[in-house]
Write a protein that holds these residues in place. Structure first.
Motif, PDB file in Angstrom:
ATOM      1  N   ARG A 148     -10.103  25.768 -38.394  1.00  0.00           N
ATOM      2  CA  ARG A 148     -11.011  26.931 -38.400  1.00  0.00           C
ATOM      3  C   ARG A 148     -12.172  26.769 -39.375  1.00  0.00           C
ATOM      4  NH1 ARG A 148      -5.832  29.683 -38.611  1.00  0.00           N
ATOM      5  NH2 ARG A 148      -5.213  30.116 -36.470  1.00  0.00           N
ATOM      6  N   ASP A 149     -11.965  25.993 -40.444  1.00  0.00           N
ATOM      7  CA  ASP A 149     -13.036  25.798 -41.437  1.00  0.00           C
ATOM      8  C   ASP A 149     -14.006  24.671 -41.051  1.00  0.00           C
ATOM      9  OD1 ASP A 149     -11.657  23.428 -41.937  1.00  0.00           O
ATOM     10  OD2 ASP A 149     -11.170  23.924 -44.017  1.00  0.00           O
ATOM     11  N   GLY A 150     -13.798  24.065 -39.891  1.00  0.00           N
ATOM     12  CA  GLY A 150     -14.679  23.006 -39.411  1.00  0.00           C
ATOM     13  C   GLY A 150     -14.241  21.606 -39.766  1.00  0.00           C
ATOM     14  N   SER A 151     -13.220  21.474 -40.598  1.00  0.00           N
ATOM     15  CA  SER A 151     -12.748  20.133 -40.974  1.00  0.00           C
ATOM     16  C   SER A 151     -11.907  19.541 -39.843  1.00  0.00           C
ATOM     17  CB  SER A 151     -11.934  20.198 -42.260  1.00  0.00           C
ATOM     18  OG  SER A 151     -10.763  20.972 -42.064  1.00  0.00           O
ATOM     19  N   LEU A 152     -11.924  18.228 -39.761  1.00  0.00           N
ATOM     20  CA  LEU A 152     -11.105  17.529 -38.769  1.00  0.00           C
ATOM     21  C   LEU A 152      -9.738  17.253 -39.377  1.00  0.00           C
ATOM     22  CD1 LEU A 152     -13.629  15.011 -37.173  1.00  0.00           C
ATOM     23  CD2 LEU A 152     -13.131  17.388 -36.556  1.00  0.00           C
ATOM     24  N   VAL A 153      -8.691  17.626 -38.651  1.00  0.00           N
ATOM     25  CA  VAL A 153      -7.329  17.479 -39.167  1.00  0.00           C
ATOM     26  C   VAL A 153      -6.436  16.629 -38.269  1.00  0.00           C
ATOM     27  CG1 VAL A 153      -7.391  19.593 -40.560  1.00  0.00           C
ATOM     28  CG2 VAL A 153      -6.660  19.707 -38.161  1.00  0.00           C
ATOM     29  N   GLY A 154      -6.989  16.118 -37.189  1.00  0.00           N
ATOM     30  CA  GLY A 154      -6.196  15.268 -36.315  1.00  0.00           C
ATOM     31  C   GLY A 154      -7.078  14.529 -35.333  1.00  0.00           C
ATOM     32  N   LEU A 155      -6.535  13.442 -34.801  1.00  0.00           N
ATOM     33  CA  LEU A 155      -7.259  12.670 -33.793  1.00  0.00           C
ATOM     34  C   LEU A 155      -6.296  12.132 -32.755  1.00  0.00           C
ATOM     35  CD1 LEU A 155      -6.646   9.408 -34.249  1.00  0.00           C
ATOM     36  CD2 LEU A 155      -8.331   9.660 -36.036  1.00  0.00           C
ATOM     37  N   ALA A 156      -6.830  11.867 -31.596  1.00  0.00           N
ATOM     38  CA  ALA A 156      -6.097  11.199 -30.520  1.00  0.00           C
ATOM     39  C   ALA A 156      -7.079  10.306 -29.786  1.00  0.00           C
ATOM     40  CB  ALA A 156      -5.476  12.209 -29.562  1.00  0.00           C
ATOM     41  N   HIS A 157      -6.632   9.095 -29.461  1.00  0.00           N
ATOM     42  CA  HIS A 157      -7.430   8.156 -28.672  1.00  0.00           C
ATOM     43  C   HIS A 157      -6.631   7.846 -27.414  1.00  0.00           C
ATOM     44  CE1 HIS A 157      -8.857   6.601 -32.834  1.00  0.00           C
ATOM     45  NE2 HIS A 157      -9.585   7.636 -32.454  1.00  0.00           N
ATOM     46  N   VAL A 158      -7.245   8.047 -26.272  1.00  0.00           N
ATOM     47  CA  VAL A 158      -6.579   7.758 -25.001  1.00  0.00           C
ATOM     48  C   VAL A 158      -7.467   6.856 -24.159  1.00  0.00           C
ATOM     49  CG1 VAL A 158      -5.277   9.925 -24.982  1.00  0.00           C
ATOM     50  CG2 VAL A 158      -7.486   9.828 -23.851  1.00  0.00           C
ATOM     51  N   ARG A 159      -6.832   6.168 -23.230  1.00  0.00           N
ATOM     52  CA  ARG A 159      -7.591   5.343 -22.281  1.00  0.00           C
ATOM     53  C   ARG A 159      -6.872   5.340 -20.951  1.00  0.00           C
ATOM     54  NH1 ARG A 159      -4.712   0.324 -22.536  1.00  0.00           N
ATOM     55  NH2 ARG A 159      -3.616   0.265 -24.520  1.00  0.00           N
ATOM     56  N   THR A 160      -7.651   5.182 -19.921  1.00  0.00           N
ATOM     57  CA  THR A 160      -7.121   5.141 -18.563  1.00  0.00           C
ATOM     58  C   THR A 160      -6.498   3.773 -18.303  1.00  0.00           C
ATOM     59  OG1 THR A 160      -8.849   6.664 -17.870  1.00  0.00           O
ATOM     60  CG2 THR A 160      -7.760   5.410 -16.136  1.00  0.00           C
ATOM     61  N   PHE A 161      -5.396   3.767 -17.569  1.00  0.00           N
ATOM     62  CA  PHE A 161      -4.824   2.501 -17.121  1.00  0.00           C
ATOM     63  C   PHE A 161      -4.370   2.637 -15.668  1.00  0.00           C
ATOM     64  CE2 PHE A 161      -1.094   4.761 -18.607  1.00  0.00           C
ATOM     65  CZ  PHE A 161      -0.050   4.349 -17.783  1.00  0.00           C
ATOM     66  N   ALA A 162      -4.424   1.523 -14.954  1.00  0.00           N
ATOM     67  CA  ALA A 162      -4.021   1.501 -13.550  1.00  0.00           C
ATOM     68  C   ALA A 162      -2.508   1.383 -13.448  1.00  0.00           C
ATOM     69  CB  ALA A 162      -4.686   0.336 -12.820  1.00  0.00           C
ATOM     70  N   ARG A 163      -1.956   2.031 -12.431  1.00  0.00           N
ATOM     71  CA  ARG A 163      -0.519   1.942 -12.141  1.00  0.00           C
ATOM     72  C   ARG A 163      -0.362   1.392 -10.721  1.00  0.00           C
ATOM     73  NH1 ARG A 163       2.855   6.951 -13.268  1.00  0.00           N
ATOM     74  NH2 ARG A 163       4.405   5.356 -13.698  1.00  0.00           N
ATOM     75  N   PRO A 164      -0.537   0.066 -10.555  1.00  0.00           N
ATOM     76  CA  PRO A 164      -0.548  -0.515  -9.212  1.00  0.00           C
ATOM     77  C   PRO A 164       0.732  -0.274  -8.419  1.00  0.00           C
ATOM     78  CG  PRO A 164      -0.984  -2.211 -10.885  1.00  0.00           C
ATOM     79  CD  PRO A 164      -0.740  -0.924 -11.599  1.00  0.00           C
ATOM     80  N   SER A 165       1.864  -0.185  -9.093  1.00  0.00           N
ATOM     81  CA  SER A 165       3.125  -0.030  -8.357  1.00  0.00           C
ATOM     82  C   SER A 165       3.197   1.275  -7.581  1.00  0.00           C
ATOM     83  CB  SER A 165       4.320  -0.133  -9.314  1.00  0.00           C
ATOM     84  OG  SER A 165       4.259   0.893 -10.280  1.00  0.00           O
ATOM     85  N   ILE A 166       2.425   2.278  -8.021  1.00  0.00           N
ATOM     86  CA  ILE A 166       2.435   3.549  -7.298  1.00  0.00           C
ATOM     87  C   ILE A 166       1.033   3.978  -6.858  1.00  0.00           C
ATOM     88  CG2 ILE A 166       4.573   4.338  -8.379  1.00  0.00           C
ATOM     89  CD1 ILE A 166       2.844   6.201 -10.130  1.00  0.00           C
ATOM     90  N   GLY A 167       0.035   3.113  -7.034  1.00  0.00           N
ATOM     91  CA  GLY A 167      -1.321   3.428  -6.603  1.00  0.00           C
ATOM     92  C   GLY A 167      -1.900   4.635  -7.314  1.00  0.00           C
ATOM     93  N   SER A 168      -1.747   4.670  -8.610  1.00  0.00           N
ATOM     94  CA  SER A 168      -2.178   5.809  -9.394  1.00  0.00           C
ATOM     95  C   SER A 168      -2.789   5.313 -10.702  1.00  0.00           C
ATOM     96  CB  SER A 168      -0.955   6.698  -9.690  1.00  0.00           C
ATOM     97  OG  SER A 168      -1.293   7.786 -10.503  1.00  0.00           O
ATOM     98  N   VAL A 169      -3.288   6.256 -11.492  1.00  0.00           N
ATOM     99  CA  VAL A 169      -3.746   5.951 -12.836  1.00  0.00           C
ATOM    100  C   VAL A 169      -2.982   6.827 -13.817  1.00  0.00           C
ATOM    101  CG1 VAL A 169      -6.075   5.229 -12.149  1.00  0.00           C
ATOM    102  CG2 VAL A 169      -5.650   7.612 -12.782  1.00  0.00           C
ATOM    103  N   GLY A 170      -2.936   6.378 -15.037  1.00  0.00           N
ATOM    104  CA  GLY A 170      -2.327   7.151 -16.112  1.00  0.00           C
ATOM    105  C   GLY A 170      -3.247   7.147 -17.307  1.00  0.00           C
ATOM    106  N   LEU A 171      -2.883   7.928 -18.297  1.00  0.00           N
ATOM    107  CA  LEU A 171      -3.585   7.898 -19.573  1.00  0.00           C
ATOM    108  C   LEU A 171      -2.638   7.327 -20.602  1.00  0.00           C
ATOM    109  CD1 LEU A 171      -5.664  11.157 -20.182  1.00  0.00           C
ATOM    110  CD2 LEU A 171      -6.442   8.897 -19.547  1.00  0.00           C
ATOM    111  N   PHE A 172      -3.114   6.351 -21.357  1.00  0.00           N
ATOM    112  CA  PHE A 172      -2.321   5.769 -22.425  1.00  0.00           C
ATOM    113  C   PHE A 172      -2.828   6.344 -23.737  1.00  0.00           C
ATOM    114  CE2 PHE A 172      -0.765   2.788 -25.513  1.00  0.00           C
ATOM    115  CZ  PHE A 172       0.511   2.527 -25.048  1.00  0.00           C
ATOM    116  N   LEU A 173      -1.934   6.926 -24.493  1.00  0.00           N
ATOM    117  CA  LEU A 173      -2.247   7.477 -25.807  1.00  0.00           C
ATOM    118  C   LEU A 173      -2.080   6.354 -26.820  1.00  0.00           C
ATOM    119  CD1 LEU A 173      -2.790   9.870 -27.735  1.00  0.00           C
ATOM    120  CD2 LEU A 173      -0.335  10.338 -27.654  1.00  0.00           C
TER     121      LEU A 173
END
Length: 159
Positions: free
Chosen positions: A66-91
């Motif tokens: 609430r005070d504008g400071s950053l208190v956490g982060l997360a980095h995600v990226r897309t990855f392919a899931r060829p076995s099921i023909g889908s994509v996922g997000l990797f944290l």
């Protein structure tokens, strides 16, 4: 008529912006220290460029108090899931400032990652953590499911 008497969320989770560099860098330094990674300004600069530039399928999220400071982060990226023909997000990375732990920041970040995955039509959010990361694993057990898969790393080399 009912009124909402719930406590407001401790943070707002949003995408990282160029203006977040200093707050992000402090959090990322804490993340690297937690995992006992050596000081490596080049690796930090590269990671920042990937996150803020959304390169390599990366998206950076930050939790803003609430005070504008950053208190956490997360980095995600897309990855392919060829076995099921889908994509996922990797944290790849999730970190909460130690002073803000157990206040809902980690859960807010994970829920934002889940929302992002749903928006993108991903079939799963996947991540790994250290076996001895007991505090984080308690949260992960609430919001996710441990898989039976074992993770391996191999150093690239020419044979």
């Amino acid at each position: 008529m009912t009124s909402d008497t719930s406590t407001p969320p401790p943070v707002t989770v949003r995408r990282v912006t160029a203006d977040d560099h200093d707050g992000w860098a402090a959090l990322f330094a804490g993340y690297r220290e937690f995992y006992q990674l050596p000081d490596d300004p080049a690796a930090v600069a590269t990671t920042w460029s990937w996150v803020v530039g959304e390169q390599h399928g990366m998206t950076g999220l930050v939790a803003e108090a609430r005070d504008g400071s950053l208190v956490g982060l997360a980095h995600v990226r897309t990855f392919a899931r060829p076995s099921i023909g889908s994509v996922g997000l990797f944290l790849d990375d999730l970190f909460t400032d130690p002073a803000a732990r157990r206040s809902g920041v980690g859960a807010a970040l994970l829920r934002a990652v889940s929302d992002l995955a749903a928006q993108r039509g991903a079939s799963v959010v996947r991540w790994i953590t250290a076996a001895d990361n007991v505090t984080a694993r308690a949260l992960y057990d609430e919001l996710g499911a441990q898989t039976p898969w074992v993770t391996y790393d191999m150093v690239p080399q020419r044979y």
